[in-house]
Write a protein that holds these residues in place. Structure first.
Motif, mmCIF file in Angstrom:
data_model
loop_
_atom_site.group_PDB
_atom_site.id
_atom_site.type_symbol
_atom_site.label_atom_id
_atom_site.label_comp_id
_atom_site.label_asym_id
_atom_site.label_seq_id
_atom_site.Cartn_x
_atom_site.Cartn_y
_atom_site.Cartn_z
ATOM 1 N N UNK A 77 -2.173 7.343 -13.391
ATOM 2 C CA UNK A 77 -3.044 6.411 -14.108
ATOM 3 C C UNK A 77 -3.434 5.196 -13.276
ATOM 4 N N UNK A 78 -2.762 4.974 -12.162
ATOM 5 C CA UNK A 78 -3.102 3.834 -11.319
ATOM 6 C C UNK A 78 -3.454 4.244 -9.887
ATOM 7 N N UNK A 79 -3.665 5.535 -9.672
ATOM 8 C CA UNK A 79 -3.860 6.046 -8.318
ATOM 9 C C UNK A 79 -5.327 6.312 -7.998
ATOM 10 N N UNK A 80 -5.627 6.178 -6.725
ATOM 11 C CA UNK A 80 -6.881 6.707 -6.176
ATOM 12 C C UNK A 80 -6.512 8.019 -5.481
ATOM 13 N N UNK A 81 -7.097 9.098 -5.944
ATOM 14 C CA UNK A 81 -6.792 10.419 -5.403
ATOM 15 C C UNK A 81 -7.884 10.821 -4.427
ATOM 16 N N UNK A 82 -7.477 11.270 -3.253
ATOM 17 C CA UNK A 82 -8.415 11.676 -2.208
ATOM 18 C C UNK A 82 -8.215 13.163 -1.962
ATOM 19 N N UNK A 83 -9.322 13.908 -2.088
ATOM 20 C CA UNK A 83 -9.241 15.385 -1.967
ATOM 21 C C UNK A 83 -10.357 15.911 -1.072
ATOM 22 N N UNK A 84 -9.974 16.881 -0.255
ATOM 23 C CA UNK A 84 -10.946 17.643 0.528
ATOM 24 C C UNK A 84 -10.561 19.106 0.471
ATOM 25 N N UNK A 85 -11.531 19.996 0.601
ATOM 26 C CA UNK A 85 -11.228 21.445 0.532
ATOM 27 C C UNK A 85 -10.239 21.879 1.619
ATOM 28 N N UNK A 100 0.862 -1.185 0.000
ATOM 29 C CA UNK A 100 0.000 0.000 0.000
ATOM 30 C C UNK A 100 0.900 1.236 0.000
ATOM 31 N N UNK A 101 0.689 2.090 -0.963
ATOM 32 C CA UNK A 101 1.488 3.301 -1.116
ATOM 33 C C UNK A 101 0.592 4.517 -0.945
ATOM 34 N N UNK A 102 0.940 5.371 0.002
ATOM 35 C CA UNK A 102 0.262 6.646 0.199
ATOM 36 C C UNK A 102 1.226 7.748 -0.170
ATOM 37 N N UNK A 103 0.816 8.608 -1.091
ATOM 38 C CA UNK A 103 1.649 9.714 -1.555
ATOM 39 C C UNK A 103 0.978 11.048 -1.274
ATOM 40 N N UNK A 145 -2.511 5.415 -3.312
ATOM 41 C CA UNK A 145 -3.409 6.495 -2.895
ATOM 42 C C UNK A 145 -2.624 7.801 -2.884
ATOM 43 N N UNK A 146 -3.246 8.860 -3.370
ATOM 44 C CA UNK A 146 -2.663 10.199 -3.326
ATOM 45 C C UNK A 146 -3.583 11.078 -2.481
ATOM 46 N N UNK A 147 -3.011 11.756 -1.509
ATOM 47 C CA UNK A 147 -3.769 12.560 -0.549
ATOM 48 C C UNK A 147 -3.453 14.027 -0.771
#
Length: 223
Positions: A215-223, A126-129, A185-187
């Motif tokens: 192209x292979x990431x799940x990006x997680x975004x909040x304001x 699991x990679x978190x960036x 995952x990208x935060x």
């Protein structure tokens, strides 16, 4: 790229921590061991605060940073120091820390030994960036001295990196290691980083290093 939007940062940090814990649990059950790579800086701290209490077989989890500044743990700039304070505590204290720093004058002096230790835990489960507004990730900075080599498919797992925006010399995981991770995952937070990420998706990794993984990431975004 999958883009996940959250109403606020608190909700995002909680959900990302839960997702990571679930994915680590799946890997532990199927493989008996797992590896987790995380960013430094202040942004992921709330994720660590939740994740460290997860009921996992932490003794079989190896934890490593995406990158590290070449400073010892006594420095407030040390990502390893943050990791020990926020993640490797509680239940997660049983995890194995794979270091990206050694007591040596330069990253190059310790690169071989550190690379061997990292290689033993690849591919990353699991990679978190994170990502900067300049579209760097890990210590893959636009304009960095070794960026072109670090982006190549045959790059070694770890490289020293120097860039004007980086401050101290750094050591970083390279693009092939990031791209080989089983879950990515990208935060990010705030409108500026969302705009930067949308721009990066249209650019080359040389211009916007985060693009190498989108192209292979799940990006997680909040304001």
């Amino acid at each position: 790229m999958e883009f996940h939007t959250y109403p606020d940062r608190e909700m995002m940090m909680l959900r990302v921590a839960q997702r990571i814990a679930s994915e680590l649990g799946e890997t532990l059950r199927s493989r008996g061991r797992a590896s987790l790579s995380v960013p430094g800086g202040s942004t992921p701290g709330p994720v660590f605060d939740t994740l460290c209490g997860a009921e996992l077989d932490w003794a079989n989890v190896a934890v490593l940073l995406n990158d590290e500044r070449w400073v010892n743990e006594g420095s407030p700039r040390s990502n390893t120091r943050l990791l020990r304070e926020r993640l490797l505590t509680g239940r997660a204290a049983a995890a194995t820390l794979v270091p990206l720093y050694a007591d040596a004058p330069t990253p190059e002096d310790a690169l071989a030994d550190l690379s061997d230790a990292v290689s033993a835990h690849l591919p990353i489960s699991v990679l978190l960036l994170g990502m900067g507004e300049d579209m760097h990730t890990a210590s893959l900075f636009p304009g960095a001295d070794n960026l072109a080599q670090a982006l190549k498919n045959d790059a070694p797992p770890l490289m020293a990196m120097r860039a004007q925006a980086a401050g101290e010399p750094r050591i970083t995981l390279t693009a092939p290691v990031l791209k080989a991770a089983l879950r990515v995952h990208v935060l990010i937070t705030g409108e500026a980083k969302r705009a930067a990420l949308e721009q990066a998706a249209k650019m080359t990794p040389q211009e916007a290093p985060i693009a190498c993984i989108l192209d292979q990431a799940q990006v997680h975004w909040a304001p």
